[in-house]
Design a protein around this motif. Structure first.
Motif, mmCIF file in Angstrom:
data_model
loop_
_atom_site.group_PDB
_atom_site.id
_atom_site.type_symbol
_atom_site.label_atom_id
_atom_site.label_comp_id
_atom_site.label_asym_id
_atom_site.label_seq_id
_atom_site.Cartn_x
_atom_site.Cartn_y
_atom_site.Cartn_z
ATOM 1 N N ALA A 27 48.129 -88.914 -13.804
ATOM 2 C CA ALA A 27 47.014 -88.037 -12.947
ATOM 3 C C ALA A 27 45.564 -88.753 -12.635
ATOM 4 C CB ALA A 27 46.948 -86.605 -13.334
ATOM 5 N N ARG A 28 45.029 -88.821 -11.433
ATOM 6 C CA ARG A 28 44.375 -89.865 -11.769
ATOM 7 C C ARG A 28 42.966 -88.524 -10.984
ATOM 8 N NH1 ARG A 28 41.001 -91.484 -7.140
ATOM 9 N NH2 ARG A 28 41.994 -91.053 -5.676
ATOM 10 N N GLU A 29 41.638 -88.794 -11.965
ATOM 11 C CA GLU A 29 40.658 -88.084 -11.791
ATOM 12 C C GLU A 29 40.083 -88.258 -10.747
ATOM 13 O OE1 GLU A 29 37.240 -87.004 -14.445
ATOM 14 O OE2 GLU A 29 37.855 -88.957 -14.828
ATOM 15 N N PRO A 30 39.719 -87.384 -9.772
ATOM 16 C CA PRO A 30 39.156 -87.624 -8.870
ATOM 17 C C PRO A 30 37.793 -88.144 -8.723
ATOM 18 C CG PRO A 30 38.769 -85.092 -9.284
ATOM 19 C CD PRO A 30 39.844 -85.837 -10.523
ATOM 20 N N LEU A 31 37.362 -88.926 -7.253
ATOM 21 C CA LEU A 31 36.805 -90.050 -7.214
ATOM 22 C C LEU A 31 35.546 -89.198 -6.780
ATOM 23 C CD1 LEU A 31 37.955 -93.429 -6.334
ATOM 24 C CD2 LEU A 31 37.213 -92.475 -9.215
ATOM 25 N N TRP A 32 34.153 -88.734 -6.599
ATOM 26 C CA TRP A 32 32.801 -88.278 -5.945
ATOM 27 C C TRP A 32 33.122 -88.743 -4.357
ATOM 28 C CZ3 TRP A 32 30.030 -84.293 -6.331
ATOM 29 C CH2 TRP A 32 29.109 -84.702 -5.740
ATOM 30 N N ARG A 33 33.489 -90.200 -4.034
ATOM 31 C CA ARG A 33 33.141 -90.290 -2.842
ATOM 32 C C ARG A 33 34.370 -89.535 -1.701
ATOM 33 N NH1 ARG A 33 34.956 -95.870 -4.092
ATOM 34 N NH2 ARG A 33 37.599 -95.333 -4.394
ATOM 35 N N ASP A 34 35.616 -89.404 -3.043
ATOM 36 C CA ASP A 34 36.525 -88.702 -2.225
ATOM 37 C C ASP A 34 36.470 -87.273 -1.716
ATOM 38 O OD1 ASP A 34 39.058 -90.568 -1.857
ATOM 39 O OD2 ASP A 34 39.329 -90.274 -4.185
ATOM 40 N N VAL A 35 35.801 -86.537 -3.167
ATOM 41 C CA VAL A 35 35.395 -85.405 -2.770
ATOM 42 C C VAL A 35 34.731 -85.134 -1.555
ATOM 43 C CG1 VAL A 35 34.770 -82.816 -3.693
ATOM 44 C CG2 VAL A 35 36.028 -84.592 -4.783
ATOM 45 N N GLU A 101 34.187 -78.507 -6.008
ATOM 46 C CA GLU A 101 35.836 -78.728 -5.477
ATOM 47 C C GLU A 101 35.791 -80.235 -6.698
ATOM 48 O OE1 GLU A 101 39.628 -79.739 -3.809
ATOM 49 O OE2 GLU A 101 37.347 -78.342 -3.546
ATOM 50 N N LEU A 102 35.151 -80.516 -6.890
ATOM 51 C CA LEU A 102 35.156 -82.081 -8.321
ATOM 52 C C LEU A 102 35.436 -81.512 -8.903
ATOM 53 C CD1 LEU A 102 35.701 -84.749 -9.167
ATOM 54 C CD2 LEU A 102 33.116 -84.529 -9.287
ATOM 55 N N ALA A 103 34.947 -80.570 -9.908
ATOM 56 C CA ALA A 103 35.233 -79.343 -11.125
ATOM 57 C C ALA A 103 36.336 -78.760 -10.445
ATOM 58 C CB ALA A 103 33.854 -78.242 -10.955
ATOM 59 N N ARG A 104 36.908 -77.981 -9.687
ATOM 60 C CA ARG A 104 38.278 -77.428 -9.512
ATOM 61 C C ARG A 104 39.054 -78.142 -9.471
ATOM 62 N NH1 ARG A 104 42.380 -77.437 -6.425
ATOM 63 N NH2 ARG A 104 40.923 -78.164 -4.406
ATOM 64 N N ARG A 105 39.098 -79.921 -8.802
ATOM 65 C CA ARG A 105 40.231 -80.414 -8.905
ATOM 66 C C ARG A 105 40.538 -81.469 -10.507
ATOM 67 N NH1 ARG A 105 39.492 -84.206 -3.992
ATOM 68 N NH2 ARG A 105 39.227 -82.757 -2.332
ATOM 69 N N SER A 107 39.113 -80.427 -13.516
ATOM 70 C CA SER A 107 39.716 -78.925 -14.974
ATOM 71 C C SER A 107 40.898 -80.252 -15.987
ATOM 72 C CB SER A 107 39.327 -78.069 -14.002
ATOM 73 O OG SER A 107 41.425 -78.181 -13.487
ATOM 74 N N GLY A 108 41.772 -80.600 -15.475
ATOM 75 C CA GLY A 108 42.803 -80.997 -16.522
ATOM 76 C C GLY A 108 42.078 -82.320 -16.977
ATOM 77 N N PHE A 109 41.378 -82.709 -16.550
ATOM 78 C CA PHE A 109 40.638 -84.036 -17.704
ATOM 79 C C PHE A 109 39.996 -84.126 -18.063
ATOM 80 C CE2 PHE A 109 41.972 -85.302 -12.833
ATOM 81 C CZ PHE A 109 42.950 -86.029 -13.247
ATOM 82 N N ARG A 110 39.407 -82.585 -18.989
ATOM 83 C CA ARG A 110 38.481 -82.458 -19.486
ATOM 84 C C ARG A 110 39.122 -82.065 -20.832
ATOM 85 N NH1 ARG A 110 34.584 -78.580 -16.757
ATOM 86 N NH2 ARG A 110 35.772 -78.744 -14.984
ATOM 87 N N THR A 111 39.854 -81.619 -21.229
ATOM 88 C CA THR A 111 41.118 -81.074 -22.445
ATOM 89 C C THR A 111 40.453 -81.821 -23.982
ATOM 90 O OG1 THR A 111 42.831 -81.774 -21.813
ATOM 91 C CG2 THR A 111 42.511 -79.665 -20.943
#
Length: 125
Positions: A27-35, A101-105, A107-111
């Protein structure tokens, strides 16, 4: 006579190909520019406005606004503020929507990197 192997070009994508959704190493962490681009597009479409209309109101080019909306360009704060104003929003509104939106997308990357209960942060080298 020597055997000649033709040069083979390697294709290096300008942007990583999105991985399948879900947690895990692929999985790829979302980029700010995408969000941010998604937020701008969603707001524009909700108002039933065209790229041309919003770009003209923001005094930026249609192709550039399109690139920002698609996450292809990292827009300056001035451009983001102009786009936000043209949509009847403030820069803080767009950034707040994008942060949610970034926090929602992501969420799985912070564990494994942040432990909320103790405030402990771990960095991998």
């Amino acid at each position: 006579m020597s055997s000649h192997v033709p040069n083979r070009a390697r294709v290096i994508p300008l942007r990583p190909v999105p991985a399948a959704p879900g947690p895990g190493p692929a999985a790829r962490e979302p980029l700010w520019r995408d969000v941010v681009g998604d937020v701008l597009r969603r707001e524009r479409l909700a108002q039933e406005r065209t790229l041309k209309d919003v770009a003209e109101a923001a005094r930026i080019s249609v192709p550039y606004l399109s690139e920002v909306e698609r996450g292809r360009k990292e827009a300056s704060s001035e451009v983001l503020a102009a786009a936000a104003r043209s949509l009847g929003l403030g820069l803080a509104d767009v950034l707040s929507l994008a942060q949610g939106e970034l926090a929602r997308r992501s969420s799985g990357f912070r564990t494994s990197s942040v432990r909320a209960s103790t405030g402990e942060v771990r960095l991998a080298a």
